[in-house]
Design a protein around this motif. Structure first.
Motif, PDB file in Angstrom:
ATOM      1  N   PHE A  92       0.720  -1.157   0.104  1.00  0.00           N
ATOM      2  CA  PHE A  92       0.115   0.011  -0.079  1.00  0.00           C
ATOM      3  C   PHE A  92       0.941   1.304   0.066  1.00  0.00           C
ATOM      4  CE2 PHE A  92      -1.797   3.402   2.739  1.00  0.00           C
ATOM      5  CZ  PHE A  92      -2.829   3.724   1.834  1.00  0.00           C
ATOM      6  N   ALA A  93       1.965   1.291   0.858  1.00  0.00           N
ATOM      7  CA  ALA A  93       2.732   2.369   0.922  1.00  0.00           C
ATOM      8  C   ALA A  93       3.386   2.562  -0.477  1.00  0.00           C
ATOM      9  CB  ALA A  93       3.692   2.317   2.045  1.00  0.00           C
ATOM     10  N   LEU A  94       3.985   1.542  -1.027  1.00  0.00           N
ATOM     11  CA  LEU A  94       4.800   1.702  -2.495  1.00  0.00           C
ATOM     12  C   LEU A  94       3.647   2.241  -3.334  1.00  0.00           C
ATOM     13  CD1 LEU A  94       6.970  -1.463  -2.200  1.00  0.00           C
ATOM     14  CD2 LEU A  94       7.690   0.952  -1.946  1.00  0.00           C
ATOM     15  N   THR A  95       2.633   1.705  -3.195  1.00  0.00           N
ATOM     16  CA  THR A  95       1.480   1.981  -4.368  1.00  0.00           C
ATOM     17  C   THR A  95       1.173   3.659  -4.207  1.00  0.00           C
ATOM     18  OG1 THR A  95       0.745   0.142  -4.468  1.00  0.00           O
ATOM     19  CG2 THR A  95      -0.675   1.704  -5.326  1.00  0.00           C
ATOM     20  N   ALA A  96       1.132   4.161  -3.211  1.00  0.00           N
ATOM     21  CA  ALA A  96       0.763   5.276  -2.957  1.00  0.00           C
ATOM     22  C   ALA A  96       1.926   6.273  -3.165  1.00  0.00           C
ATOM     23  CB  ALA A  96       0.571   5.473  -1.272  1.00  0.00           C
ATOM     24  N   ALA A 133      -1.994   3.179 -10.602  1.00  0.00           N
ATOM     25  CA  ALA A 133      -1.725   3.106  -8.897  1.00  0.00           C
ATOM     26  C   ALA A 133      -3.085   3.407  -8.228  1.00  0.00           C
ATOM     27  CB  ALA A 133      -0.502   4.023  -8.531  1.00  0.00           C
ATOM     28  N   LYS A 134      -3.763   4.481  -8.528  1.00  0.00           N
ATOM     29  CA  LYS A 134      -4.908   4.713  -7.801  1.00  0.00           C
ATOM     30  C   LYS A 134      -5.818   3.743  -7.457  1.00  0.00           C
ATOM     31  CE  LYS A 134      -8.668   8.208  -7.455  1.00  0.00           C
ATOM     32  NZ  LYS A 134      -9.168   9.537  -7.909  1.00  0.00           N
ATOM     33  N   PRO A 135      -6.131   2.873  -8.727  1.00  0.00           N
ATOM     34  CA  PRO A 135      -7.162   1.702  -8.287  1.00  0.00           C
ATOM     35  C   PRO A 135      -6.642   0.775  -7.364  1.00  0.00           C
ATOM     36  CG  PRO A 135      -7.180   2.497 -10.710  1.00  0.00           C
ATOM     37  CD  PRO A 135      -6.085   3.033 -10.093  1.00  0.00           C
ATOM     38  N   LEU A 136      -5.505   0.977  -7.023  1.00  0.00           N
ATOM     39  CA  LEU A 136      -4.848  -0.310  -6.203  1.00  0.00           C
ATOM     40  C   LEU A 136      -4.839   0.052  -4.933  1.00  0.00           C
ATOM     41  CD1 LEU A 136      -1.777  -1.367  -8.431  1.00  0.00           C
ATOM     42  CD2 LEU A 136      -4.055  -2.662  -8.386  1.00  0.00           C
ATOM     43  N   LEU A 137      -5.064   1.280  -4.515  1.00  0.00           N
ATOM     44  CA  LEU A 137      -4.885   1.796  -2.995  1.00  0.00           C
ATOM     45  C   LEU A 137      -5.914   1.421  -2.086  1.00  0.00           C
ATOM     46  CD1 LEU A 137      -3.906   5.513  -4.046  1.00  0.00           C
ATOM     47  CD2 LEU A 137      -2.389   3.638  -2.914  1.00  0.00           C
ATOM     48  N   MET A 138      -7.051   1.284  -2.452  1.00  0.00           N
ATOM     49  CA  MET A 138      -7.911   0.983  -1.464  1.00  0.00           C
ATOM     50  C   MET A 138      -8.368  -0.487  -1.287  1.00  0.00           C
ATOM     51  SD  MET A 138      -8.870   3.650   0.359  1.00  0.00           S
ATOM     52  CE  MET A 138      -7.350   4.392   0.030  1.00  0.00           C
ATOM     53  N   PRO A 139      -8.134  -1.223  -2.334  1.00  0.00           N
ATOM     54  CA  PRO A 139      -8.016  -2.337  -2.219  1.00  0.00           C
ATOM     55  C   PRO A 139      -7.095  -3.269  -1.268  1.00  0.00           C
ATOM     56  CG  PRO A 139      -8.684  -2.108  -4.356  1.00  0.00           C
ATOM     57  CD  PRO A 139      -8.290  -0.922  -3.960  1.00  0.00           C
ATOM     58  N   LEU A 140      -5.818  -2.651  -1.539  1.00  0.00           N
ATOM     59  CA  LEU A 140      -4.670  -3.117  -0.777  1.00  0.00           C
ATOM     60  C   LEU A 140      -4.816  -2.755   0.804  1.00  0.00           C
ATOM     61  CD1 LEU A 140      -1.705  -2.048  -3.000  1.00  0.00           C
ATOM     62  CD2 LEU A 140      -2.252  -4.386  -2.242  1.00  0.00           C
ATOM     63  N   LEU A 141      -5.285  -1.360   0.961  1.00  0.00           N
ATOM     64  CA  LEU A 141      -5.583  -0.954   2.524  1.00  0.00           C
ATOM     65  C   LEU A 141      -6.780  -1.817   3.075  1.00  0.00           C
ATOM     66  CD1 LEU A 141      -4.900   0.854   4.504  1.00  0.00           C
ATOM     67  CD2 LEU A 141      -6.387   2.537   3.673  1.00  0.00           C
ATOM     68  N   ALA A 142      -7.755  -2.254   2.193  1.00  0.00           N
ATOM     69  CA  ALA A 142      -8.860  -3.259   2.686  1.00  0.00           C
ATOM     70  C   ALA A 142      -8.336  -4.491   3.045  1.00  0.00           C
ATOM     71  CB  ALA A 142      -9.893  -3.096   1.454  1.00  0.00           C
ATOM     72  N   LEU A 187     -13.888  -0.078   0.545  1.00  0.00           N
ATOM     73  CA  LEU A 187     -14.269  -0.744  -0.762  1.00  0.00           C
ATOM     74  C   LEU A 187     -15.274   0.290  -1.551  1.00  0.00           C
ATOM     75  CD1 LEU A 187     -14.631  -4.717  -0.140  1.00  0.00           C
ATOM     76  CD2 LEU A 187     -12.786  -3.271  -1.270  1.00  0.00           C
ATOM     77  N   LEU A 188     -16.001   0.592  -0.641  1.00  0.00           N
ATOM     78  CA  LEU A 188     -17.008   2.082  -1.199  1.00  0.00           C
ATOM     79  C   LEU A 188     -16.095   3.074  -1.536  1.00  0.00           C
ATOM     80  CD1 LEU A 188     -19.979   1.460   1.238  1.00  0.00           C
ATOM     81  CD2 LEU A 188     -19.898   1.265  -1.485  1.00  0.00           C
ATOM     82  N   GLY A 189     -14.955   3.182  -0.896  1.00  0.00           N
ATOM     83  CA  GLY A 189     -14.036   4.381  -1.226  1.00  0.00           C
ATOM     84  C   GLY A 189     -13.465   4.043  -2.655  1.00  0.00           C
ATOM     85  N   TRP A 190     -13.100   2.920  -2.841  1.00  0.00           N
ATOM     86  CA  TRP A 190     -12.432   2.176  -3.985  1.00  0.00           C
ATOM     87  C   TRP A 190     -13.396   2.684  -4.948  1.00  0.00           C
ATOM     88  CZ3 TRP A 190     -13.398  -2.952  -6.310  1.00  0.00           C
ATOM     89  CH2 TRP A 190     -12.872  -3.113  -7.347  1.00  0.00           C
ATOM     90  N   CYS A 191     -14.583   2.323  -4.877  1.00  0.00           N
ATOM     91  CA  CYS A 191     -15.840   2.548  -6.139  1.00  0.00           C
ATOM     92  C   CYS A 191     -15.732   4.047  -6.380  1.00  0.00           C
ATOM     93  CB  CYS A 191     -17.055   1.881  -5.634  1.00  0.00           C
ATOM     94  SG  CYS A 191     -17.262   0.158  -5.409  1.00  0.00           S
ATOM     95  N   GLY A 192     -15.599   4.832  -5.277  1.00  0.00           N
ATOM     96  CA  GLY A 192     -15.652   6.442  -5.572  1.00  0.00           C
ATOM     97  C   GLY A 192     -14.440   6.657  -6.190  1.00  0.00           C
ATOM     98  N   ASP A 193     -13.527   6.162  -5.871  1.00  0.00           N
ATOM     99  CA  ASP A 193     -12.133   6.671  -6.606  1.00  0.00           C
ATOM    100  C   ASP A 193     -12.121   6.419  -8.205  1.00  0.00           C
ATOM    101  OD1 ASP A 193     -10.949   7.284  -4.270  1.00  0.00           O
ATOM    102  OD2 ASP A 193      -9.878   5.447  -4.076  1.00  0.00           O
TER     103      ASP A 193
END
Length: 223
Positions: free
Chosen positions: A13-17, A35-44, A61-67
């Motif tokens: 997550f940190a590397l992707t961010a 990179a952006k679409p990977l962030l919230m799934p990794l954090l979840a 995951l809802l934040g991911w959908c919003g992203d």
């Protein structure tokens, strides 16, 4: 103790961010879009690996959908993104209510004042069709940020940064002058906000589980 799998996911997550933020600074749209679409799934996944509540994983995951929705410039996509984030805020609100440790009543006036000021200032510049949705979303966002104060300073800072990130987006929609590299600041505050909210929920839960786990281990070794 954090499981090894969770530590690996946190590093990912940190590397992707870092890739996402550096891409925004460098003006690399492909890097950001990867990179952006990977962030919230990794954090979840990180939250789930640490035994986080389902509502926390759902909010991420809802934040991911919003992203994903906000990666489009179309108005319907913007509204869909708001709906996704709003649903995520509802998950956070329910979760905070269940896990709250302290009272934050003294901050109600502060957050209410910020909400009213933001809506009043942004209202004239917002497109007519977005005024009511933005006002409703702002109410949910502020309620979430206030609710986060009841979990302690880490979650409180996460909620405040989430408000700041979305305010930066709203000022862009209202056609206000923007900071240089505005997308960078939006993503920086957003990514840090979500991480702090996760830690603000997980850390107290881990602290509560530790004595129970120690007691169970002691019972199992007692003749």
């Amino acid at each position: 103790m954090i499981p090894r799998s969770a530590r690996v996911l946190l590093v990912c997550f940190a590397l992707t961010a870092a890739v996402d933020l550096l891409s925004l600074l460098a003006g690399s749209d492909p890097g950001h879009r990867i990179a952006k679409p990977l962030l919230m799934p990794l954090l979840a996944l990180y939250a789930a690996a640490r035994g986080g509540p389902r509502l926390l994983v759902a909010a991420l995951l809802l934040g991911w959908c919003g992203d994903l929705a906000l990666m489009s410039d179309a108005d319907p996509a913007f509204l869909l993104g708001m709906v996704s984030f709003a649903a995520g805020h509802v998950c956070y609100l329910v979760l905070f209510r269940r896990t709250a440790r302290v009272r934050g009543a003294r901050l109600v006036g502060v957050y209410a004042t910020v909400l009213v000021a933001l809506v009043v200032l942004l209202w004239p510049g917002l497109p007519a069709g977005l005024r009511i949705p933005v006002a409703g979303y702002s109410l949910l966002l502020t309620a979430m940020a206030y609710g986060a104060t009841r979990l302690g300073p880490v979650a409180a800072l996460g909620g405040a940064l989430f408000m700041l990130s979305d305010t930066l987006i709203a000022t862009g929609v209202a056609d206000w002058p923007q900071l240089p590299k505005a997308a960078f600041w939006i993503m920086l505050t957003y990514v840090v906000a979500q991480f702090l909210l996760v830690e603000g929920v997980l850390s107290p839960l881990a602290a509560r589980r530790a004595p129970a786990a120690a007691y169970g281990e002691m019972r199992s070794t007692t003749p």
